[in-house]
Scaffold this active site. Structure first.
Site, PDB file in Angstrom:
ATOM      1  N   HIS A   1       0.836  -1.197   0.000  1.00  0.00           N
ATOM      2  CA  HIS A   1       0.000   0.000   0.000  1.00  0.00           C
ATOM      3  C   HIS A   1       0.875   1.252   0.000  1.00  0.00           C
ATOM      4  CE1 HIS A   1      -3.240  -2.492   2.265  1.00  0.00           C
ATOM      5  NE2 HIS A   1      -3.718  -2.226   1.075  1.00  0.00           N
TER       6      HIS A   1
ATOM      7  N   CYS B   1      -2.270   0.684   9.808  1.00  0.00           N
ATOM      8  CA  CYS B   1      -3.295  -0.313   9.437  1.00  0.00           C
ATOM      9  C   CYS B   1      -4.221  -0.649  10.579  1.00  0.00           C
ATOM     10  CB  CYS B   1      -2.644  -1.616   8.997  1.00  0.00           C
ATOM     11  SG  CYS B   1      -1.167  -1.435   8.031  1.00  0.00           S
TER      12      CYS B   1
HETATM   13  C1  CIR Z   1      -3.428  -7.625   3.709  1.00  0.00           C
HETATM   14  O1  CIR Z   1      -2.601  -8.124   2.937  1.00  0.00           O
HETATM   15  O2  CIR Z   1      -4.478  -7.109   3.310  1.00  0.00           O
HETATM   16  C2  CIR Z   1      -3.141  -7.661   5.183  1.00  0.00           C
HETATM   17  N1  CIR Z   1      -2.446  -8.861   5.509  1.00  0.00           N
HETATM   18  C3  CIR Z   1      -2.324  -6.464   5.581  1.00  0.00           C
HETATM   19  C4  CIR Z   1      -3.073  -5.172   5.445  1.00  0.00           C
HETATM   20  C5  CIR Z   1      -2.270  -3.994   5.893  1.00  0.00           C
HETATM   21  N2  CIR Z   1      -3.050  -2.827   5.853  1.00  0.00           N
HETATM   22  C6  CIR Z   1      -2.579  -1.614   5.612  1.00  0.00           C
HETATM   23  O3  CIR Z   1      -1.430  -1.464   5.255  1.00  0.00           O
HETATM   24  N3  CIR Z   1      -3.430  -0.605   5.660  1.00  0.00           N
END
Ligand code: CIR
Length: 279
Positions: free
Chosen positions: A168, A255
């Site tokens: 991201h 996150c």
């Molecule tokens: C994913 O791959 O969607 C989750 N394991 C990690 C999400 C991390 N979220 C973020 O950076 N906002």
């Protein structure tokens, strides 16, 4: 100058799921230690609360291994909230589960409909614009839908490119104050922060870029001492939080929460934790 991009009355978090070992990741470095993940998460919530904010702690959604990463489900602005459409199909139900909670806080809750996709991790709100990274999770249609939604509240969206190897946009950057962004050299090198002051992560410490400014604190993942020293030397109050287990699932400080100030603080007074059951 307004400080609405980093001063907040509220945050929403969600406890880690006991199915977290099934969470998405680019590279498998082993299953997270759930007990340690829960301890780190409790430290994180305590740090948010220590700033005087109301922290709404939601229960885990056992059927969603990535549910702790609530940032991807919504964009919360002072005027209203937008329920997003995560790019990973396995995560779409997390956004739907967040919608009811946001309706309890906001009069205006918009929803991004398909076919576009957009993850909150690709959305960086600054004092003057909303930067959205096109990534493996966020596409042009999703960005256009978000731009239409927030345009009604007067926000300008700028599309940037999240580097291919990066999950991201905010995996590689975070807002520190109205003018200052912490970023990796690979992201800052694209020139997208030309109008901002940039603090770079130290070599080998790229994972420190996913930090989160919340009121007076900058929450940073523990273990990246040279980057933490750079942020502290610039005058910020750094709070180090363990992130070893979430890092196995490509998650970091931003996150783990939705950070916002709803129009009226209808969910209670500051400084308390509220647990809500799913509606
Ligand atoms: C994913 O791959 O969607 C989750 N394991 C990690 C999400 C991390 N979220 C973020 O950076 N906002």
């Amino acid at each position: 100058m307004s400080e609405r991009s980093f001063r907040f009355t509220h945050a929403i978090t969600r406890r880690p799921s006991s199915s977290a070992a099934l969470g998405l990741r680019a590279v498998d470095t082993g299953a997270p230690d759930l007990a340690l993940m829960r301890r780190h998460h409790a430290e994180y919530v305590a740090a948010l609360r220590s700033t005087g904010a109301t922290v709404i702690e939601l229960e885990a959604l056992e059927e969603f291994p990535d549910c702790v990463f609530v940032e991807d489900t919504a964009l919360c602005l002072p005027e209203g909230a937008v329920v997003l459409r995560p790019g990973a199909p396995s995560r779409r139900g997390e956004a739907a589960a967040m919608a009811g909670h946001l309706r309890a806080l906001y009069e205006e809750v918009l929803t991004i409909e398909g076919p576009g996709t957009i993850d909150g991790g690709d959305v960086l709100v600054t004092e003057r614009e909303i930067l959205v990274g096109r990534s493996g999770r966020t596409d042009a249609a999703g960005i256009a839908a978000l731009a239409a939604a927030v345009g009604r509240w007067g926000y300008a969206v700028r599309t940037v490119i999240t580097p291919g190897e990066v999950l991201h946009l905010k995996t590689d950057c975070s807002l520190l104050d109205s003018e200052t962004i912490l970023a990796t050299p690979r992201l800052a090198g694209l020139g997208i922060f030309a109008d901002y002051r940039v603090i770079l992560t130290a070599p080998g410490e790229e994972a420190a870029a996913n930090s989160a400014r919340f009121n007076d604190l900058v929450l940073m993942p523990a273990g990246f001492i040279r980057t933490a020293a750079r942020v502290a030397a610039a005058g910020f109050a750094v709070r180090l939080i363990g992130n070893s287990e979430c890092a196995k699932l490509d998650g970091g400080m931003s996150c783990l929460s939705l950070r916002f100030s709803p129009p009226q603080a209808r969910a209670g007074e500051g400084g308390h934790a509220i647990s809500l059951q799913p509606p």
